[in-house]
Scaffold this active site. Sequence first.
Site, short mmCIF file in Angstrom:
data_model
loop_
_atom_site.label_atom_id
_atom_site.label_comp_id
_atom_site.label_asym_id
_atom_site.label_seq_id
_atom_site.Cartn_x
_atom_site.Cartn_y
_atom_site.Cartn_z
N LYS A 179 18.93 16.85 31.53
CA LYS A 179 20.16 17.45 31.32
C LYS A 179 20.75 16.77 30.13
O LYS A 179 21.35 15.80 29.93
CB LYS A 179 21.16 17.31 32.30
CG LYS A 179 22.20 18.33 32.00
CD LYS A 179 23.48 17.50 31.88
CE LYS A 179 24.68 18.24 31.12
NZ LYS A 179 24.63 18.16 29.87
N GLU A 254 23.21 3.61 32.96
CA GLU A 254 23.34 2.93 31.76
C GLU A 254 24.84 3.32 31.18
O GLU A 254 24.88 4.52 30.89
CB GLU A 254 22.18 2.91 30.68
CG GLU A 254 22.11 1.64 30.06
CD GLU A 254 22.93 2.00 28.47
OE1 GLU A 254 24.18 1.67 28.61
OE2 GLU A 254 22.34 2.40 27.75
N CYS A 288 25.35 1.73 22.93
CA CYS A 288 26.04 1.53 24.10
C CYS A 288 25.99 -0.27 24.00
O CYS A 288 26.83 -0.88 24.41
CB CYS A 288 25.04 1.65 25.28
SG CYS A 288 23.49 1.52 24.89
N GLU A 389 35.76 0.45 25.62
CA GLU A 389 34.90 0.95 24.89
C GLU A 389 35.23 2.05 23.66
O GLU A 389 35.84 3.24 24.37
CB GLU A 389 33.61 1.58 25.40
CG GLU A 389 32.33 1.83 24.66
CD GLU A 389 31.17 2.33 25.58
OE1 GLU A 389 31.24 3.16 26.35
OE2 GLU A 389 30.15 1.90 25.22
O1 TXE Z 1 30.09 11.04 27.68
P1 TXE Z 1 29.62 11.61 29.27
P2 TXE Z 1 30.84 11.67 26.56
C1 TXE Z 1 30.70 6.43 26.24
C2 TXE Z 1 31.41 6.39 24.94
C3 TXE Z 1 31.97 7.88 24.72
C4 TXE Z 1 32.44 8.14 26.06
C5 TXE Z 1 32.59 9.58 26.42
O2 TXE Z 1 32.51 5.27 25.13
O3 TXE Z 1 33.32 7.78 24.02
O4 TXE Z 1 31.34 7.63 26.88
O5 TXE Z 1 31.54 10.19 25.96
C6 TXE Z 1 27.07 14.84 31.34
N1 TXE Z 1 28.02 15.44 36.20
N2 TXE Z 1 29.41 6.88 26.03
O6 TXE Z 1 32.16 12.36 27.01
O7 TXE Z 1 30.50 12.52 29.68
C7 TXE Z 1 27.22 15.10 29.67
O8 TXE Z 1 26.92 16.49 29.91
C8 TXE Z 1 26.76 15.14 35.71
C9 TXE Z 1 28.60 5.60 26.22
O9 TXE Z 1 29.93 12.13 25.81
O10 TXE Z 1 29.40 10.52 29.87
C10 TXE Z 1 26.10 14.25 29.19
O11 TXE Z 1 24.87 15.02 29.15
N3 TXE Z 1 26.74 14.71 34.34
C11 TXE Z 1 26.92 5.90 26.30
C12 TXE Z 1 26.17 13.27 29.93
O12 TXE Z 1 26.77 13.27 31.21
C13 TXE Z 1 27.74 14.90 33.53
C14 TXE Z 1 26.52 7.26 25.40
C15 TXE Z 1 26.92 11.93 28.99
O13 TXE Z 1 28.01 12.32 28.96
C16 TXE Z 1 29.04 15.10 34.25
C17 TXE Z 1 27.55 8.21 25.45
C18 TXE Z 1 29.25 15.41 35.51
N4 TXE Z 1 30.39 15.55 36.25
C19 TXE Z 1 28.96 8.00 25.73
N5 TXE Z 1 30.00 15.24 33.27
C20 TXE Z 1 26.17 4.97 26.24
N6 TXE Z 1 26.10 4.30 27.59
O14 TXE Z 1 25.47 4.44 25.48
C21 TXE Z 1 29.36 14.87 31.90
N7 TXE Z 1 28.03 14.83 32.25
#
Ligand code: TXE
Length: 496
Positions: A179, A254, A288, A389
Site C-alpha cells: 500500500k 520505521e 526520516c 519532527e
Molecule cells: O504520513 P502517514 P503522512 C512523518 C513526517 C510527516 C508526517 C505525516 O513527519 O510530516 O509523518 O506524513 C498510510 N492505516 N513521516 O501523513 O500518514 C498512508 O496512506 C494504515 C515520516 O504522509 O504516516 C501512507 O501509505 N495505513 C516518515 C503511509 O501510511 C495508513 C515518512 C504513511 O503515511 C493509515 C513519511 C492507517 N490508518 C512521513 N493512515 C518516515 N519515517 O520517513 C495512513 N496510512
Amino acid sequence: MTSLLQRYYNLVGGTKHEAENGAWIESFDPYRGSPWAEIPRCGPADVDKAVTAARKAFEGAAWRGLTASSRGKLLWRLADLIERDAEKLARLEVRDNGKLFAEMHGQLRYIPEWYRYFGGLADKVEGSVIPTDKADIFNYTLREPLGVVAAITPWNSPLLLLTWKLAPALAAGNTVVIKPSEHASVSTLAFVDLFEEAGFPPGVVNTITGFGRDVGDALVAHPLVAKVAFTGGDATGAAVAAKAGEGIKHVSLELGGKSANIVFEDAAIDDAVRGAIAGIFAASGQTCIAGSRLLVQRSIHDEFVAKLVDFARPAKLGDPMEPETNVGPVTTTQQLERVLRYIDIGRQEGAKCMLGGGRPKDGVLGQGWFVEPTIFTGVENEMRIAQEEIFGPVLSVIPFDDDEDAVRKANQVAYGLAAGLWTRSMPRAIRLAARLEAGTVWVNTYRAVSYTSPFGGYKRSGLGRESGKRAIEEYLQTKSVWISCAEGFSNPFVMR
Ligand code: TXE
C-alpha cells in the site's frame, strides 16, 4: 468522463485493476503544483481482493513449491530489470514527489543491491538440530515464512523504503500486498510490472492504492494479513500497531525522528558544515534520518553558524530534474503547510531565523511547493522546533558545553533514529556512540545506508530493523519438530 491525465493501475493476482467503485485520486507534481497522473482510489472490497490473491499465491505450488535457491534467482533477475529501468522509475518518482533526480536516480541504481543481497540470503536461512535433554527424541527447527505481508510505505522515497521490506519478505517466502502513499504511488505501480517479467508467479506481489483511512485500515485489519511492515509518521504508526495488535499480527515500524547532528570544537569544521547541510537540506529535509537538530559546541557556535549560513545561502532551488538544482519542493501541500507552520512556531518560541523562513515567491518557484532552506539559532532543547519532527528544510541549532551536555541534549527527545558526531577524537566518538539513544550513529559522515547494515529506531522511532542479514528474521517464524525414536509410548497422563 475520461481523464486527460495518465492513469496507473493496481496489480492484483497478476492482472491490472482499477478500483471497484471506479474512483481515482489525482497525483500531483510538486514542482508545478498541478496534477499529472491518476491512481485508483480503492476501498475495503479492493483490499479483500488483493489480500485474497496474495494468500492464494502463498498457498499455491508455483510459489510455495520453489526452492529457496530458485526464489533467490528470481530476486536477482528482478535486480537486473530494475537496473535496466532505473532511469525511467527515477523520473516517475521525481514527477510524483519532487525530490532531486540526482537523489532518486542514485537510489534506483542502488536498490538492486538489496534484491541481490536478500536473494543470496534466501537459501542460507537454516533451522537447527536441537540437542534436547530427552535421549529418545530427535528435535529440529524449521524457519518458515509468515504468510501475507502488508507493506505500507510513505511518499518520500517510495521504492527504496518499499525495497527494504520487499526484498527480505520475498526472500523468506512470503507474499506481499503493497500500500503506497496516496501522495506518490506511481513509481510503485510502474515498478511492480517487472515482477511478471522476472518470472514471479501471479499474486506474489500485489498493490492497493488509496487513502490510509479507506484502505490502510482495512489492510491492517484483514484477517489474512500476518504481518504489517510500516514506514511513516509516528502517530499513524502507533494507530497501525494498535490495530495490528488486535489481530495478533507481527509488526515492524520505521517512524522517522528528530536526529541530533553533534559538532565538537575539534571537528574538521568544513566537513562538519557539509555534514550539517547533508543532514537537513538534502531531499528538502524530507528524510526520516534528517539531522534536524544541530548541536554545536558553544566555543565554535558563532563561527560555525556563519559558515553554515554562507554555505547554504547560495543553494539553488528549482526544477528537481535539473542537475544544478540543490533543493527541490516539498512533496505535498499538507507538508508545505506543516513546514510553514513550524517556521511560525519557531519565531513565536523566540528562536532567531538566520536564513530563509518562508516560501520563495518568484516565477515558477512560486507555483511549486517550495520552502526556503531555513536555519534557526537560539533554540532551546525544550522548544517544539527542537522536539517535533518537521520533515522539511528547517534546522534548529542548539549550543552545548561539553560531552555530558551533548549526550543529555541529544537524548532528551522522544525519537531515536539516528545521530551524527563530528570530532577528530576517536576515543570520544566511541565513548559517545555507545551513549546515544539512536539506532544509527554516524561519525564524521551523515546519511550513509547500506543493504548490509541494520537500520531502525530506538524509542518512538520504531520497532524492528531493516537491511542487514538479521532483517530476514522479521519475516520468518520458527517451528519446532519433535520426532520420537523410542520404542512404544510412555505414560500418556504425564508430560514428556
Ligand atoms: O504520513 P502517514 P503522512 C512523518 C513526517 C510527516 C508526517 C505525516 O513527519 O510530516 O509523518 O506524513 C498510510 N492505516 N513521516 O501523513 O500518514 C498512508 O496512506 C494504515 C515520516 O504522509 O504516516 C501512507 O501509505 N495505513 C516518515 C503511509 O501510511 C495508513 C515518512 C504513511 O503515511 C493509515 C513519511 C492507517 N490508518 C512521513 N493512515 C518516515 N519515517 O520517513 C495512513 N496510512
